[in-house]
Design a protein around this motif. Structure first.
Motif, PDB file in Angstrom:
ATOM      1  N   ARG A 260       0.829  -1.214   0.000  1.00  0.00           N
ATOM      2  CA  ARG A 260       0.000   0.000   0.000  1.00  0.00           C
ATOM      3  C   ARG A 260       0.862   1.262   0.000  1.00  0.00           C
ATOM      4  O   ARG A 260       0.520   2.264  -0.643  1.00  0.00           O
ATOM      5  N   ASP A 289      -6.816  -8.874  -1.097  1.00  0.00           N
ATOM      6  CA  ASP A 289      -6.975  -7.956   0.039  1.00  0.00           C
ATOM      7  C   ASP A 289      -7.826  -6.754  -0.394  1.00  0.00           C
ATOM      8  O   ASP A 289      -7.411  -5.967  -1.243  1.00  0.00           O
ATOM      9  N   ASP A 291      -8.637  -4.012   1.200  1.00  0.00           N
ATOM     10  CA  ASP A 291      -8.052  -2.705   1.510  1.00  0.00           C
ATOM     11  C   ASP A 291      -7.021  -2.306   0.463  1.00  0.00           C
ATOM     12  O   ASP A 291      -6.965  -1.148   0.037  1.00  0.00           O
ATOM     13  N   TRP A 294      -8.802  -1.232  -2.604  1.00  0.00           N
ATOM     14  CA  TRP A 294      -9.322   0.130  -2.444  1.00  0.00           C
ATOM     15  C   TRP A 294      -8.229   1.162  -2.703  1.00  0.00           C
ATOM     16  O   TRP A 294      -8.448   2.156  -3.398  1.00  0.00           O
ATOM     17  N   TRP A 295      -7.015   0.919  -2.140  1.00  0.00           N
ATOM     18  CA  TRP A 295      -5.892   1.840  -2.370  1.00  0.00           C
ATOM     19  C   TRP A 295      -5.598   1.963  -3.860  1.00  0.00           C
ATOM     20  O   TRP A 295      -5.370   3.057  -4.380  1.00  0.00           O
ATOM     21  N   THR A 326     -15.836  -1.482  -2.011  1.00  0.00           N
ATOM     22  CA  THR A 326     -14.995  -1.462  -3.209  1.00  0.00           C
ATOM     23  C   THR A 326     -15.797  -0.976  -4.412  1.00  0.00           C
ATOM     24  O   THR A 326     -15.309  -0.189  -5.227  1.00  0.00           O
TER      25      THR A 326
END
Length: 684
Positions: A260, A289, A291, A294-295, A326
């Motif tokens: 990330r 993943d 998250d 999303w990044w 998402t």
């Protein structure tokens, strides 16, 4: 214009009108453009120099300047100075020991206050004009703030309205100040001018002169502006190598936090890079993943503007992911990077039709409405949310979104009307009224719904909101006019009556109930600011109307507040020319008031609505003879020059001042006035 030509024009202006007129031109040069009202306010607020000595600028200088060769009319009651003339006047202002840099900053601060009311105007023209004036004012008051505001405007223009880049480029040139940040911003502004003209090589050459890294230009340590993607090849070399290193980390690391962090770094330097875009797309497609996905989506929305590969990847996420967060982020990123793209539109439509989650449907519909305004699927999606949701928060957000994308759409209007009629929550009803105001102009169903609210609601705040909205959508509508008249006649709430008067004035100019309502507000309100606003409005629309004149005369005779009395006098002057009741009211003020400035204003107004009236002249003479304040005496002398032509009492009073006063400024004013009313007088 060449500098020498500008100087000749300024010298000719001074030779024709005199130095006091030139002083007004100095002050008027700071705004980018002037209106008669702004110039009058400048004249009224800057009558003395920084040593507090009188400048002796006559009021006629306002019209003389506007009509002179120093100003060009560029719109209705809008005037500009040539850029070279403007700068030369400002340079002379700073160089003059009576003004210096101090006065420049004083005028700038005044201009900031003057435009403040329009910075949040609903009218885009008024708002943009006020913004431009404020940027110019800050350039002289605090240049650093002006740079920050202009940089923010450049960022917003590139993102939302690229055509505005040319206006910003020109403005930056006009208000440039000699500080490093402004120098760099001017280079960037010139580059943006070349960019809008499709002269990319010249634009790149300009950008290359500035500190830049990661697709952004550094105007200062804190002020950054993104570089348009068409110009990004100017910053290759080292960054290509850095992108490759970050992609290697993203692909090979086993630690999601490290991945990330690499994505965040890639976002800063990978704008427009095909390699960076491909790497982020791969993460979105392959990572387990959410998250991290999303990044990647968030970063892709910032670096992949217009990329077909990015659009396809985001549409695929919207269609396939099982994670609603998402999906929402992908929809918002898609909204940012390619308005109007058919594949993006199809993907959002699919979300609206298939998702089980109301807020996701609302978000997708809102995004679709932005990238494809008026899309029926977007409106239908929001209507579905409004009709079915059980959550007030989601309902209100859907209502707000519908107000942005549903202009004129019958289905959208019907849904908002249904909310207004059926909701038990007053806050939700008010939000629906606001949205209906935006999309229902002239629509009978929308107007009928607002009328029903006005007649039936028990909440005065909601009633006023409906009245205000009716004033924007109900122009000429008989039902709307009748409802507002009924409010003016029957309400016991002064604020509600005031709002109804304002709305009625907008939708049916000239309606006699407007004047009746204003008079009622003036007579009944306990709020002095409300009374003054009503008095000012009456002065604009009540010309020759007996009821309006009687109402103002009553205020003048009865109020104990001198500021309210002055406001009423000014309004009466506008509407009461030749009216006996208006004349009698002003005579009573002159005879009875103990406030000298009020007497002077009343006498001056009386002289205008009844030229030659002896009470007006006598009132001014009384001030001239008895006041202990030299400023008040000079103001009365100047007023006497407007109404006392040929009058023996006025002439004698001025001769007495010339012979007896010890104040040279007062003597000069008396001589100038005597020259106007008795040109051949031997005392001149």
């Amino acid at each position: 214009m060449e500098l020498e030509a500008a100087k000749r024009r300024i010298n000719a202006f001074q030779k024709r009108f005199g130095e006091p007129h030139l002083f007004l031109a100095y002050h008027a040069a700071l705004p980018l453009a002037i209106t008669p009202d702004l110039l009058y306010q400048i004249w009224a607020n800057f009558r003395r120099d920084i040593q507090d000595k009188w400048l002796d600028i006559p009021w006629i200088a306002v019209s003389d300047l506007i009509l002179s060769s120093l100003c060009d009319e560029v719109g209705h009651e809008l005037y500009e100075m040539d850029a070279t003339v403007r700068q030369e006047l400002l340079d002379q202002l700073k160089a003059n020991p009576r003004f210096t840099e101090k006065r420049l900053k004083e005028v700038a601060c005044f201009l900031l206050q003057y435009v403040q009311k329009d910075l949040n105007s609903q009218d885009s023209y008024d708002r943009e004009f006020a913004e431009s004036q404020s940027w110019a004012a800050w350039a002289y008051a605090k240049p650093q703030i002006s740079v920050e505001l202009l940089a923010a405007a450049f960022r917003r223009a590139y993102r939302e309205n690229p055509r505005d880049l040319m206006r910003l480029s020109t403005l930056t040139e006009m208000i440039h100040q000699p500080i490093p940040e402004f120098d760099r911003l001017r280079i960037f502004a010139r580059a943006m001018g070349h960019y809008r003209r499709k002269k990319f090589e010249k634009a790149k050459a300009g950008i290359a002169q500035l500190p830049h890294e990661g697709g952004v230009v550094s105007v200062s340590n804190k002020i950054k502006i993104p570089i348009p993607r068409e110009l990004l090849p100017v910053i290759k070399t080292v960054e290509d190598e850095e992108i490759a290193k970050l992609l290697g980390v993203i692909e090979n690391t086993q630690d999601e936090n490290t991945r990330r962090e690499a994505i965040a770094s890639l976002e800063k330097i990978g704008v427009g890079s095909p390699e960076a875009i491909a790497g982020l797309v791969q993460i979105i497609e392959n990572t387990q993943d959410e998250d991290t996905r999303w990044w990647a989506i968030e970063s892709l929305g910032k670096i992949g503007v217009g990329s077909p590969e990015v659009i396809a990847a985001l549409v695929q996420v919207i269609q396939n992911t099982r994670n609603e967060d998402t999906r929402r982020w992908a929809a918002e990123s898609l909204e940012k990077i390619d308005p109007g793209n058919p594949e993006a539109i199809a993907g959002l439509v699919k979300v609206i039709q298939n998702t089980r989650y109301e807020d996701t449907r609302r978000l997708a519909a809102e995004s679709l409405g932005k990238i494809d305004p008026g899309n029926p699927e977007a409106i239908a999606g929001l209507v579905k949310v409004i009709q079915n949701t059980r959550y007030e928060y989601i309902l209100r957000r859907a209502i707000e979104s519908l107000g942005e994308i549903g202009v004129g759409n019958p289905e959208a209007i019907a849904a908002l009307v249904q909310v207004i009629e059926n909701t038990q929550d007053e806050y939700t009803r008010r939000r629906a009224i606001e949205s209906l105001e935006k999309i229902g102009v002239g629509n009978p169903e929308a107007i009928a719904a607002l009328v029903q609210v006005i007649e039936n609601t028990q909440d005065e705040y909601t009633r006023r909101e409906a009245i205000a909205s009716l004033g924007k959508i109900g122009v000429g509508n008989p039902e709307a006019i009748a409802a507002l008249v009924q409010v003016i006649q029957n309400t016991q709430n002064e604020y509600t009556r005031w709002q109804a008067v304002e709305s009625l004035e907008k939708i049916d100019p000239g309606n006699p109930q407007v004047i009746t309502g204003l008079v009622q507000v003036i007579q009944n309100t306990r709020n002095k600011n409300t009374r003054r606003e009503a008095i000012a409005s009456l002065g604009e629309i009540g010309v020759g109307n007996p009821e309006a004149i009687a109402g103002l005369a009553q205020v003048i005779q009865n109020t104990r507040n001198k500021y309210t009395r002055r406001e009423a006098i000014a309004s009466l002057e506008k509407i009461g020319v030749g009216n006996p009741e208006a004349i009698a009211g002003l005579v009573q003020v002159i005879e009875n008031t103990e406030d000298e400035d009020t007497r002077r204003r009343a006498a001056e107004s009386l002289g205008k609505i009844d030229p030659g009236n002896p009470e007006a002249i006598a009132g001014l003479v009384q001030i001239i003879q008895n006041t202990q304040d030299e400023y008040t005496r000079r103001e009365a002398i100047e007023s006497l020059g407007e109404i006392g032509v040929g009058n023996p009492e006025a002439i004698a009073a001025l001769v007495q001042v010339i012979q007896n006063t010890r104040n040279e400024d007062t003597r000069r004013q008396a001589i100038a006035t005597l020259r106007k009313i008795d040109p051949g007088n031997p005392h001149l």
